[in-house]
Write an enzyme that holds these catalytic residues in place. Sequence first.
Site, PDB file in Angstrom:
ATOM      1  N   ARG A  41      26.736  -1.891 -16.322  1.00 40.82           N
ATOM      2  CA  ARG A  41      27.250  -0.387 -16.618  1.00 40.82           C
ATOM      3  C   ARG A  41      28.754  -0.163 -16.566  1.00 40.82           C
ATOM      4  O   ARG A  41      29.492   0.854 -17.022  1.00 40.82           O
ATOM      5  CB  ARG A  41      26.678   0.804 -15.566  1.00 40.82           C
TER       6      ARG A  41
ATOM      7  N   ASN B 266      20.807   4.702 -12.029  1.00 44.84           N
ATOM      8  CA  ASN B 266      21.972   3.704 -12.713  1.00 44.84           C
ATOM      9  C   ASN B 266      21.694   2.475 -12.559  1.00 44.84           C
ATOM     10  O   ASN B 266      21.818   1.757 -13.419  1.00 44.84           O
ATOM     11  CB  ASN B 266      23.230   4.164 -11.655  1.00 44.84           C
ATOM     12  N   ASP B 267      20.914   1.961 -11.532  1.00 51.49           N
ATOM     13  CA  ASP B 267      20.852   0.640 -11.376  1.00 51.49           C
ATOM     14  C   ASP B 267      19.530   0.133 -12.100  1.00 51.49           C
ATOM     15  O   ASP B 267      19.233  -0.886 -12.580  1.00 51.49           O
ATOM     16  CB  ASP B 267      20.454   0.085  -9.801  1.00 51.49           C
TER      17      ASP B 267
ATOM     18  N   CYS C 126      17.459  10.403  -8.408  1.00 56.11           N
ATOM     19  CA  CYS C 126      18.735  10.586  -7.798  1.00 56.11           C
ATOM     20  C   CYS C 126      20.087   9.892  -8.342  1.00 56.11           C
ATOM     21  O   CYS C 126      21.118   9.816  -8.117  1.00 56.11           O
ATOM     22  CB  CYS C 126      18.972  10.231  -6.301  1.00 56.11           C
TER      23      CYS C 126
ATOM     24  N   ARG D 137      24.345   8.534   1.001  1.00 50.68           N
ATOM     25  CA  ARG D 137      24.661   6.782   0.844  1.00 50.68           C
ATOM     26  C   ARG D 137      25.312   6.648   2.219  1.00 50.68           C
ATOM     27  O   ARG D 137      26.541   6.751   2.492  1.00 50.68           O
ATOM     28  CB  ARG D 137      25.637   6.697  -0.374  1.00 50.68           C
TER      29      ARG D 137
ATOM     30  N   GLU E 131      14.684   1.051  -8.279  1.00 51.17           N
ATOM     31  CA  GLU E 131      16.239   0.600  -8.765  1.00 51.17           C
ATOM     32  C   GLU E 131      15.833  -0.893  -9.570  1.00 51.17           C
ATOM     33  O   GLU E 131      16.728  -1.138 -10.240  1.00 51.17           O
ATOM     34  CB  GLU E 131      16.990   0.239  -8.089  1.00 51.17           C
TER      35      GLU E 131
ATOM     36  N   ARG F 263      19.458   6.872   2.649  1.00 49.55           N
ATOM     37  CA  ARG F 263      19.372   5.434   2.132  1.00 49.55           C
ATOM     38  C   ARG F 263      19.928   4.507   2.976  1.00 49.55           C
ATOM     39  O   ARG F 263      21.209   4.659   3.590  1.00 49.55           O
ATOM     40  CB  ARG F 263      19.741   5.356   0.698  1.00 49.55           C
TER      41      ARG F 263
ATOM     42  N   HIS G 229      36.969   3.209  -9.431  1.00 48.10           N
ATOM     43  CA  HIS G 229      37.210   4.258  -8.368  1.00 48.10           C
ATOM     44  C   HIS G 229      37.458   5.765  -8.915  1.00 48.10           C
ATOM     45  O   HIS G 229      37.144   6.753  -8.583  1.00 48.10           O
ATOM     46  CB  HIS G 229      38.274   3.632  -7.270  1.00 48.10           C
TER      47      HIS G 229
END
Length: 943
Positions: free
Chosen positions: A840, A829-830, A877, A677, A806, A713, A570
């Site tokens: 990651r 990222n994914d 993205c 998101r 992804e 999304r 976080h």
Amino acid sequence: MLTLTANDVRLGATATDWQHALAQAAGELERAGRTTADYLTGMMTREQQSSTVLGNGIAIPHGTPDSRSAVLDTGIRLLQFPDGVTWHDGNRVHVLVAIAAQSDEHLDILRDLTRVLDQPGLADQLARADDAEALVRLLSTPPVQVKCDRDSLCLGVDAGSATELALTAAARLQRLQCVDRDFLGAIVGQTPVSLGQGFWLVHHGLGARRPALALATPKQPAPDLQGVFCLAGPGDQCRELLERLDGFLAVGERIDTLGADALLARLAGEAPDAVSAQVVLLNTHGLHARPAKQLVQEARRHNARIRVRLLDGDGAAVSATSLTRIIGLGARRGQTLVLSATGEDAQPAITALAAAITGGLGEAVTPLASTPASAPEPAAAEPEPLVDDQPLKAVAASPGLALAPAFVLRQPTLDYPATAADPEEQIQRLNRAIDESDGQLRSLIRQAEGGEAAPILSVHVEMLQDEDLYQATLEAIGEGASAEAGWWQAIDTAARAQEALADRLLAERAADLRDVGRRVLANLCGVSMPTPPDSPYMLVAEDLGPSDVARLDTTRVRGLVTARGGATAHSAILARALGLPAVVGAGERVLTLTDGAELVVDGERGCVVANPAAERRDRIQRRLEQLAELQAEAHSQRHEPATTLDGHTLEVCANLGNTAHTPDAVERGADGIGLLRTEFIFMAHPEAPDLATQEREYRHAFDALNGLPLVARTLDVGGDKPLDYWPLPQEDNPFLGLRGIRLSLTRPEILETQVRALLRAAGDRPLRLMFPMVKDLDEFRAAKAIVQRVQDEIGAPDLQIGVMIEVPSSALLAPTLAPEVDFFSVGTNDLTQYTLAIDRGHGQLSAESDALHPAVLRLIQMTVAAAHAHGRWVGVCGELASDPLAIPVLLGLEVDELSVTSRRVPLVKACIRKLSLETARTQAALALSKATAVEVRDALEAS
């Protein structure tokens, strides 16, 4: 590890004697390619050393260590002899589990088999089985793990009735995750049953996750109320616990004369007058068959009733003369065995048995590495200080470059007494500290309203109100703990339980739990957190909780450095949202920095430099000045399109985690929202948000966009991102489990409500909808059908519907998806995580999870080619979209849109304006020609 399957089974074998049976078993292993013919000699030698019969009709013949050269491949074969074979030790055998092992893999099979040996009639069932699967099932019954240990004891509870004690014991089992709320409800409606001697029992199977036995005792025992046992689980699974309870009651001791250790010993089956000893097991492979047999033989020499248990387990003590029971303990090297004995030979028996175990039970053993008792504990080695002007590699967590004096956030020492005399006073202190912490958190939430920190801090408020934490603290206080000690014990226990699940997201939630716990603890101790300087500084800390980041004054802090943590924690997420350069996982050496030491933080390269030399400092200053000029220029031109030198235009949009950020994104020049998101609204509510709540939230975004497009999304939770009100079964690998669209399709009513809210909020304004984690066309069609049905019902206008790329399969299948979708959005990222098989957030490997890896770039290239062949557009993205080295590559791959954090929009636009499409294509070709991400970055930096 060896695993028994139906393919390993041969039914209906016959043999004239045990040697004939053994020869058949060796032949089966040889025909399967597991061994050579010489292995039979090793199996025969093993039988000469000791019988391999376990009992109840089962033998596990295998070779000696010297015969391992005859093992070609580890394997197993099972032969059933319905008529039985008389073994050389006189036992009747119906099943041979023949093992060819290159090391000690057979020990796992051995331990599994010992767990079924006590089943009544097992030998007859093995003989009569006429199906291979049935035979495997008979031998593979999973063990039932019972719970009865120190954690399940609630001693000295301030309660005056059996009902109160029953509820306390039940609540303890729930906190230990042995039962759920249904069990509590069943116990509430149950009247305790008297067991005599002042003991009572409540028992239920509803809501029991595992068999468990808890005991609650009153602070002031009475003849008619010594304690209440709470038993959870179906009756057939609680047999062992009931036997232990019967044994305990048969002793008839008063409970107020026993401490916790003695009480557990009685519940384990040890007699009050037993002679006992503790001895550490030193055998390399634990208490397997050979040393176990030596232990049993030694025990049988003595006229005593000897029992053995594991000190760190919660099982009952077992007879030392039962080979299968001893093997079933599964004792490993380094574990402590508790020996107890009664009878006229008790003391000599314990002395001899302890000596035999220490001596290795017939095997050569070596002592555990340990510090002599007389030697002082060695001091923990101090980390080496950072070397001036020498870069230290860490994990890049948030891009950017900064140079400023260091401020090392050292957590204050919180000293407090472990015990307190007045429980009522401690409870009042606890309540005041919780209220004070609640007020502090709500103040931080108001300061962070509309920002990334607010929803995370809201979760902290919920944690403060957690009833289980509060009750656990009260129980500890009732047992004599101070408010501080009781609170931290509850926090630490809950955090450890989450960390033990080996799930990255839950581990991060455990960090949040400790963050909340420290806040209350500091308030209890009357200690304030350290105050940073009034001048600009670089914040250095062992780790940072979300509340630490939320308190940052972004006008002064220039960057973040942590010794621990990963790029998905976080604190790292919030650093990116605040636009602060950050590196994490830099190691303990960064904590040796002195306050005021100059520190360079490079959030793009993932490194820190302490006290840079003049040359490096000047170079950094020039880069910062250039960056400041670029940022100023980019800001002044933020509302202009991102058009290359040769006239090619890309859309540059913003990624949002909250609709409240939409005005800021528009002000920074975003061409729209490339990724909303939507899970933020689901995570901010204790229950699934209804239609009106969602519609109101989404409408804020559309109103602020003034006609610019919004890509939403659909709900992306599950697996690694669970919702409290949407419970899911525990998964060994949540990244490959129920998440994204596959989870939403299991609850189509939730997806339908979300789609309806988005369509109603959008009206005739441009809405683009995309589904996360789509693996193939079937999933897309199932989700699209829900959208079209809602469209038809409310008469909504047409909209673009796309998928996120992804999962590698969706990129590979892009030619089949492209005809039916309106666009693709690549979540790098994914996609990188799944393509490279690197988590990651992994402490050691996350630095290697680089989306500029040529394998990832080729998947993006395939996606773009398939999309453009059918007139579709492609966006990116993920974080790669804002990487300065990657932007030319993505442009050269002919991506149509980039979506980045709002703060990066002006810089990304400025970067594109300095490029030409032809130059970008050359950069893309260069990147695709390399073999690794390191080679790609080196080549791009040199070009």
